[in-house]
Scaffold this active site. Structure first.
Site, PDB file in Angstrom:
ATOM      1  CG  HIS A 212      -1.946  -1.090   1.210  1.00 36.53           C
ATOM      2  ND1 HIS A 212      -3.205  -0.965   0.684  1.00 36.53           N
ATOM      3  CD2 HIS A 212      -1.874  -2.363   1.665  1.00 36.53           C
ATOM      4  CE1 HIS A 212      -3.866  -2.100   0.829  1.00 36.53           C
ATOM      5  NE2 HIS A 212      -3.079  -2.970   1.413  1.00 36.53           N
TER       6      HIS A 212
ATOM      7  CG  ASN B 111      -7.924  -4.275   1.119  1.00 36.67           C
ATOM      8  OD1 ASN B 111      -7.228  -3.286   1.294  1.00 36.67           O
ATOM      9  ND2 ASN B 111      -7.452  -5.501   1.169  1.00 36.67           N
TER      10      ASN B 111
END
Ligand code: HDD
Length: 686
Positions: free
Chosen positions: A71, A144
């Site tokens: 990420h 997510n």
């Protein structure tokens, strides 16, 4: 003594260089010359004595910190969460205590595999991390845009991530799962199948961060004042609806605008068009949890909305872009272990591993155990404890009370903080869902062995067009895999999701269909769920969407003005595109474009319209950028508006008329859709 004054919040320091401010060194010494280093003579050597130069270069040399291991690329914004339906019956969490209550948030969206400088639109899962600064501490919901995860146990996370990141010896590909090591791992780990099918669906190529759902993924628990626990899953639903790109469009966007998503989020906030989501909880009663053919503690499984409907409890509005990208977005640290009274974990083995990893990683990324003092990470409520010192300590605790218990108060001194008021109590029952606390073992619940029921349910819930996208996505990815045995093994495994999927991918690759792999546990039939499809829930709207209008010298201003105001009236935004950007003569006045044709390809728009005279079209017919503008819009299934003059450009590009190719008069009504029926005419899908 005031506890907050003693050990409280790290203050925000805004360093601003303005016209009225003297330039200084970091130690406050006024600087006389920021252009020339100190030399012995104008042609002489630079002197070691030059502390201004040395400090400036020293600081610059150390400006970068390690990027996130996953990420790494992300964009974030500040905003607030507003409770719209209080749930004190379910949780004592203060943010859900009363309708209308607002809690500040900081939300970061991210891709997973690419580095911090990679592109915004690869095929990838997107992170959706929200930090709620509640008045009883920070709650981080680190989720997510896909409700399931690739693996069931945190012990496999380093393997998963090593396999998907750029390959260890060659350092590529960047931000892509289409390579040997990822598919090798996937094919050997059938528990990845459910998330894989989501990640190969259009969910992994979102049109905008504002048009993604978000999910807490794990089952969490809410705990009320009586100590009663309720299993829940968290869902974010975007106000603008869920929308995705088509693959060719997202690949071309990687060249046209690396920052497509970041720019869109920034521009929306700057325009006051604040991104918004609803937060819903899915309440999973103990009876339901026990009756399901899979475990709610298995993060590779969803609980369909048909079984546990969504209950909306609030909304999140993002209304402020960070003042400084590094200080806030880059230094923000999200920790699933940040929970507040009323919200607690479950025994999900993936979640349990995360509780360690995120705290640990911040020490390596931010360099200090005091990362909680960085303004974006600090709670907005007072905090006080006996933790002291460490690198980059910026708070100055007073007094001697740095241990507990102590009796310093008996001598009239400050004794430091105590456990009083609402506190976080860990939910104690460890026998739920049939768990038998027992000897130590490395084992999973048997139902974790069902790897195919839910991916099959997902496949069956899609439209024909979405199924074709999934089969084509896997075909594309496997076409980049160079090891034939890996390709074969993937195809043998995905046949268990559905025989059609395996056949279509084998056919798309041009390989023989291998035998289906033997499933670890036979799948069960689950009813399809419409909520799993994007296209079945498509919202026909221009809100948050962007329209490109192509014009040139001599175009009709009145038509352009009308198109623009009609699109804006429906909530869309407009960018005027022309071969040149300077102000030019048009019929009825003058006009300047917002973007030059060569730098504003149609991939950056949701729909396009053309206002052109025949003589301009003759010129544009020789311009590759103009032809690509039209052909790509058509291939990306977008609405195309045209006037009589511009029709000739469509014919030149062999654009066949269909429902989405319309006269400018009908453009606004057509522009809010994508034309999926057109797809078989423009590409051969698997
Ligand atoms: Fe993770 C970052 C989401 C499993 C270890 N993860 C990270 C971020 C998101 C997620 C959104 C970025 C946060 C930010 O913007 O700073 N991760 C998930 C989800 C998971 C998940 C939804 C499964 C349901 N993650 C997971 C596991 C582990 C990690 C099982 C390790 C055992 N994740 C990390 C990390 C990161 C991270 C290495 C990198 C940077 C950071 O934490 O702060 O610790």
């Amino acid at each position: 003594m005031d506890k907050k004054a003693q050990t409280g919040n790290a203050g925000e320091t805004h360093q601003r260089a303005g016209d009225d401010q003297q330039l200084t060194t970091n130690h406050g010494v006024p600087v006389s010359d920021n252009q020339n280093s100190l030399k012995a003579g104008s042609n002489g050597p630079t002197l070691l004595e030059d502390f201004v130069l040395r400090e400036k270069i020293f600081h610059f040399d150390h400006e970068r910190i390690p990027e996130r291991i996953v990420h790494a690329r992300g964009s974030a914004a500040h905003g607030y969460f507003e409770c719209t339906d209080a749930i004190p019956d379910l949780s004592i969490a203060s943010l859900f205590a009363e309708k209308g209550k607002r809690t500040p948030v900081f939300t970061r969206f991210s891709t997973v595999a690419g580095g911090a400088g990679s592109v915004d639109t690869p095929r990838d899962v997107r992170g959706f991390a929200v930090k709620f600064y509640t008045d009883e501490g920070n709650w981080d919901l680190v989720g997510n845009n896909i409700p399931v995860f690739f693996i069931q146990d945190a012990i496999k996370f380093p393997d998963l991530i090593h396999s998907v990141k750029m390959e260890a010896d060659r350092g590529y590909p960047q931000a892509a799962s289409a390579h040997d090591t990822f598919w090798d791992f996937i094919s050997l780990m059938p528990e990845t199948m459910n998330t894989l099918i989501w990640a190969m669906s259009d969910r992994a190529i979102p049109r905008s961060l504002r048009m993604m759902q978000g999910f807490g993924v794990h089952t969490f628990r809410l705990v009320n004042a009586e100590g009663k626990s309720t299993f829940v899953k968290f869902h974010w639903t975007p106000k603008l609806g869920v929308q995705s790109l088509v693959w060719d469009e997202s690949a071309k966007l990687q060249g046209a605008d690396n920052d497509f998503h970041r720019r869109d989020l920034f521009e929306a906030i700057e325009a006051g068009d604040y991104p918004e989501w609803e937060l819903a909880i899915q309440i999973i009663s103990d009876e339901l949890a026990e009756s399901l053919p899979y475990s709610v503690l298995d993060a590779t499984k969803i609980v369909p909305e048909e079984d546990a409907p969504l209950r909306v409890v609030g909304r999140m509005v993002l209304d402020r872009w960070p003042d400084n990208f590094f200080a806030e977005t880059e230094q923000s640290a999200f920790l699933p272990s940040n929970v507040v009274p009323g919200i607690d974990f479950t025994n999900d083995p993936l979640l349990q591993g995360r509780l360690f990893s995120y705290l640990d990683t911040q020490k390596s990324r931010l360099g200090t155990t005091n990362f909680h003092q960085i303004p974006v990470n600090a709670p907005k409520c007072p905090f006080a404890n006996m933790q002291r010192d460490g690198m980059m300590q910026t708070m100055i605790p007073k007094g001697r009370a740095n241990y507990e218990p102590n009796s310093l108060d008996e001598a009239g001194e400050d004794a430091g903080p105590r456990e009083t008021g609402t506190v976080f109590h860990t939910y104690e029952d460890n026998t739920e869902l049939g768990n038998e606390p027992s000897e130590k073992l490395r084992k999973r619940d048997e139902t974790f062995g069902d790897h195919y029921s839910q991916p099959r349910q997902f496949w069956l819930s899609q439209t024909d067009n979405e199924r074709a996208h999934i089969a084509s996505a896997i075909t594309f990815e496997l076409s980049k895999v160079s090891l034939p045995h890996v390709r074969d093994r993937v195809v043998s495994v995905i046949q268990n999701i559905h025989p059609d999927l395996g056949r279509r991918v084998a056919d798309g690759l041009g390989i023989d269909l291998p035998k289906a792999a033997k499933p670890f546990r036979e799948p069960v039939e689950l009813a399809p769920s419409d909520a799993l499809s994007i296209q079945k829930n498509w919202k026909d709207t221009l809100e948050g969407r962007k329209v490109g209008i192509l014009f040139a010298e001599g175009s009709d201003k009145a038509t352009i003005d009308k198109l623009k105001s009609d699109v804006e009236a429906k909530g869309g935004s407009v960018m005027l595109v022309a071969p040149k950007v300077g102000e030019m003569e048009v019929k009825g006045g003058t006009l300047a474009a917002d973007g030059q044709l060569a730098g504003s390809p149609s991939v950056i728009f949701d729909a396009v319209a053309m206002v052109l005279m025949p003589e301009q079209v003759e010129k544009l017919k020789k311009d590759a950028a103009a032809k690509a503008w039209v052909s790509d819009a058509y291939a990306h299934l977008k609405a195309i508006g045209h006037c009589p003059g511009s029709k000739e450009l469509l014919d030149h590009c062999h654009i066949e008329a269909d429902e989405g190719v319309v006269k400018n008069e009908d453009f606004v009504a057509a522009a809010s859709k994508r034309y999926w029926d057109r797809e078989p005419k423009v590409r051969d899908l698997a």
